[in-house]
Structure formats: structure tokens, C-alpha cells
Design a protein around this motif. Structure first.
Motif, mmCIF file in Angstrom:
data_model
loop_
_atom_site.group_PDB
_atom_site.id
_atom_site.type_symbol
_atom_site.label_atom_id
_atom_site.label_comp_id
_atom_site.label_asym_id
_atom_site.label_seq_id
_atom_site.Cartn_x
_atom_site.Cartn_y
_atom_site.Cartn_z
ATOM 1 N N UNK A 299 25.834 -17.256 9.395
ATOM 2 C CA UNK A 299 24.670 -17.999 10.063
ATOM 3 C C UNK A 299 24.045 -18.774 8.646
ATOM 4 N N UNK A 300 24.001 -17.779 7.755
ATOM 5 C CA UNK A 300 22.947 -18.071 6.327
ATOM 6 C C UNK A 300 24.142 -19.017 5.371
ATOM 7 N N UNK A 301 25.261 -18.843 5.059
ATOM 8 C CA UNK A 301 26.041 -19.331 4.154
ATOM 9 C C UNK A 301 27.237 -20.226 4.743
ATOM 10 N N UNK A 302 27.407 -20.509 5.987
ATOM 11 C CA UNK A 302 28.432 -20.961 6.649
ATOM 12 C C UNK A 302 29.581 -20.023 6.817
ATOM 13 N N UNK A 303 30.659 -20.499 7.499
ATOM 14 C CA UNK A 303 31.758 -19.587 8.339
ATOM 15 C C UNK A 303 32.710 -19.119 6.970
ATOM 16 N N UNK A 304 32.994 -19.862 5.855
ATOM 17 C CA UNK A 304 33.968 -19.822 4.775
ATOM 18 C C UNK A 304 35.083 -19.836 5.599
ATOM 19 N N UNK A 305 36.140 -19.818 4.621
ATOM 20 C CA UNK A 305 37.583 -19.937 4.888
ATOM 21 C C UNK A 305 37.978 -18.689 5.705
ATOM 22 N N UNK A 306 38.681 -18.692 6.540
ATOM 23 C CA UNK A 306 39.431 -17.280 7.114
ATOM 24 C C UNK A 306 39.791 -16.478 6.096
ATOM 25 N N UNK A 307 39.793 -15.239 6.072
ATOM 26 C CA UNK A 307 40.748 -14.385 5.249
ATOM 27 C C UNK A 307 42.063 -14.523 5.572
ATOM 28 N N UNK A 308 42.959 -14.479 4.304
ATOM 29 C CA UNK A 308 44.313 -14.301 4.296
ATOM 30 C C UNK A 308 44.931 -13.200 4.128
ATOM 31 N N UNK A 309 45.690 -12.615 5.091
ATOM 32 C CA UNK A 309 46.435 -11.243 4.782
ATOM 33 C C UNK A 309 48.031 -11.462 5.021
#
Length: 332
Positions: A299-309
Motif C-alpha cells: 500500500x505504501x510502495x506499490x505492488x512490485x513485480x511478483x517474485x520469481x521462483x
């Protein structure tokens, strides 16, 4: 986490710092540009180097503190700093369709930092799973040491040979199991807990002092050695049998002393308050914090890219989740 993500964040850091220069301060103090620049710079200085070491094999950590603890304090501080840059008229958590918090001075830098946090959460879970597995293997080697230490003068040649072969097999299984993890770019590369464990047990095998009182120079006089290239142990059966026959008391004393030292080393490595336990404790705290605060951080920074595994990381992550489901609580 890839090298590109580190380079990308470094570039964004520089852009954010440049943008911060010349911006006016708010009535409450520093502008968000300045707060974000400070937070990201601190994040870079205290965390990125160690995160690169954890993910890419570039740095070492101490037994008690490492990048994990730094990450917790930086995340908390960054989240607090970010609040000063949110437009009071904007609805909390109102993100753009692309997952950016457009109420921030620099949504892209904030989004990039959240991408790194997302990936770090996955990386730490994979590391936690692999280091827990290593701890289990060390427990098995501790038992092997205790078994060798229990060899007596009345033990049969066949029994002694079987115990030695079992140790060599288990030792090689542990080396092979974590070879990829500890190679450059592996999940445990640069992790001191893993490095020390590998080094200490190898030194026990190579030690020339086991059996010294009986004129022996360690396991090598029994035909047991470590390949310098592969790290694997091997046994020269002809030399082993000849020594056992020609100097039985020396062979038994060497195996007893080696077994005792091996059990002590493995037991110390897996003990509470030592390298592995401390690393797991720090990883667990960071994992719990990230899992518990992802919604508020996004909520503060944005969702960001989903983590990749993918590959080994995906397998370790799946093992972490299975263990958590089995225990009914966080594996951390």
C-alpha cells in the motif's frame, strides 16, 4: 534476485537522490523524495551487498547478525518514511492499474524497491528450507561420528569396515546434496553457516592428529582421503585392510578419535546459538515480518513485480511450504 535487479535498483537510487536535490521540504520535515532517497540509500548500503551474497554468492555473514536483521530495520524505517510522502487527499492503498502508488513523489523507485522485497521473501524461504535440510544432514553425520567413536578392540574387521564405508557414503551424500547450493549463484553461496559447516567437517577428515599417539597420521594412513576438486571422500580398500591388519590398535585409535571429533564438530554446528541456528532464526524473523506486512508495504510502495521462483529455488520454496503446512504453523 538477479544481478540485473541489483543494477536496476542502484540506477534508480541514483536517480532518486538526484531528484531529491532541490525539492522543497514539507511542513512536517523532509519531502518524500529526500526520505525515499535516504531509505533506499540505507537499504542499498546495509542490505544489497549481503542480499547479493545470499542470492549470488558474493559476501559472507557472521554467525549472529547478517543482512536479514538489517533488512527488518530498513523495511520498518522505509515504511515510516514513505508515509510522509503520501498525498493526504489520496485514498490509502489506492494504486494505479500497474500497481504503482501515484501519490508518491517517485512511484517507480518505490515499486522497484517493493519488487526487491517480494523477491527477497521468496529467496529467504528457499534459504531457510535448504539450511534446515543441511542441519538435518549434519545430525546424521553426528551419529556417524558417535558410531565410529564406539569402535572397540573387540569389534570385528568386517564390522569396522562396514562402519567406515557407511561414513564415507553419508559424507559424500551430504557434499553432493549441497554442492549446487554452495556454488557461485547457489542459494547458500556466501552463507557463512553453510561454508563453516563444509569446512569444519572436511578438516576433521583431513586432520593428521587423529591416532597420533599410536604413530598414525589421521585417516590418510587408513587410505581415506578427500578429493581436492570434488570434495568427495574415498577409501583405498587395500591400504585400509593392510593397516587394519598390520596396526590394528593404531587403526582403531584413529577411528575412535576421528569419530569423537566429528561428532563434536557436527553437534556444535547444529547447536542452539551457533551459525546455523542463528541464521535460521534471523531468516525466520525476516520471513515472518515480510509475510505479515506485505499488504501494508505494498500500500505504501506499490505492488512490485511478483517474485520469481524457478528450478532449485522453486523446489526449496515448495519444501518450505510443505513443512509449514505439516507443522501447522510458519516454518520460520
Amino acid at each position: 534476485m538477479s544481478t540485473n535487479s541489483i543494477s536496476s535498483l542502484n540506477a534508480l537510487l541514483n536517480q532518486t537522490k538526484t531528484a531529491a536535490k532541490g525539492t522543497s521540504t514539507s511542513a512536517g520535515g523532509s519531502s518524500f523524495a529526500e526520505s525515499m532517497a535516504i531509505s533506499l540509500a540505507s537499504f542499498e548500503a546495509q542490505t544489497l551487498g549481503s542480499l547479493a551474497g545470499s542470492a549470488l554468492g558474493g559476501s559472507s555473514q557472521s554467525s549472529g547478525t547478517d543482512s536479514v536483521g538489517s533488512l527488518l530495520s530498513i523495511l520498518k524505517g522505509s515504511a515510516t518514511a514513505a508515509s510522509s510522502g503520501v498525498d493526504a487527499s489520496a485514498a490509502p492503498g489506492a494504486l494505479s492499474p500497474t500497481g504503482r502508488n501515484t501519490a508518491l513523489f517517485d512511484p517507480e523507485s518505490a515499486y522497484s524497491m517493493m519488487s526487491l522485497i517480494n523477491q527477497t521473501g521468496v529467496t529467504y524461504k528457499a534459504q531457510y528450507s535448504e539450511l534446515s535440510e543441511m542441519r538435518s544432514y549434519l545430525g546424521g553425520l553426528q551419529k556417524q561420528g558417535e558410531s565410529l567413536a564406539g569402535i572397540g578392540a573387540d569389534s570385528s574387521d568386517a564390522g569396522i569396515t562396514a562402519q567406515v564405508q557407511s561414513f564415507v557414503s553419508d559424507y559424500n551424500a551430504w557434499v553432493k546434496r549441497f554442492d549446487d547450493d554452495m556454488a557461485q549463484g547457489g542459494m547458500l553461496a556466501g552463507t557463512q553457516a553453510a561454508q563453516v559447516s563444509r569446512y569444519e567437517l572436511e578438516q576433521d577428515v583431513k586432520s593428521i592428529f587423529n591416532g597420533a599417539s599410536e604413530g598414525m597420521r589421521g585417516l590418510r594412513d587408513l587410505g581415506i582421503s578427500i578429493d581436492e576438486q570434488t570434495g568427495l571422500a574415498s577409501i583405498d580398500s587395500a591400504k585400509f585392510n593392510a593397516t587394519l591388519t598390520g596396526n590394528r590398535s593404531g587403526a582403531v585409535a584413529t577411528l575412535q578419535q576421528f569419530g569423537s571429533n566429528l561428532a563434536d564438530s557436527a553437534g556444535l554446528l547444529v547447536s542452539d546459538g551457533n551459525f546455523i541456528a542463528n541464521r535460521l532464526n534471523n531468516l525466520g524473523k525476516a520471513i515472518d515480518y515480510i509475510d505479515s506486512n506485505t499488504t501494508s508495504l505494498q500500500a505504501e510502495f506499490g505492488t512490485g513485480d511478483p517474485a520469481q521462483a524457478t528450478g532449485a529455488v522453486a523446489q526449496a520454496l515448495a519444501a518450505y511450504e510443505r513443512n509449514r503446512a505439516t507443522s501447522g504453523k510458519s516454518a520460520a
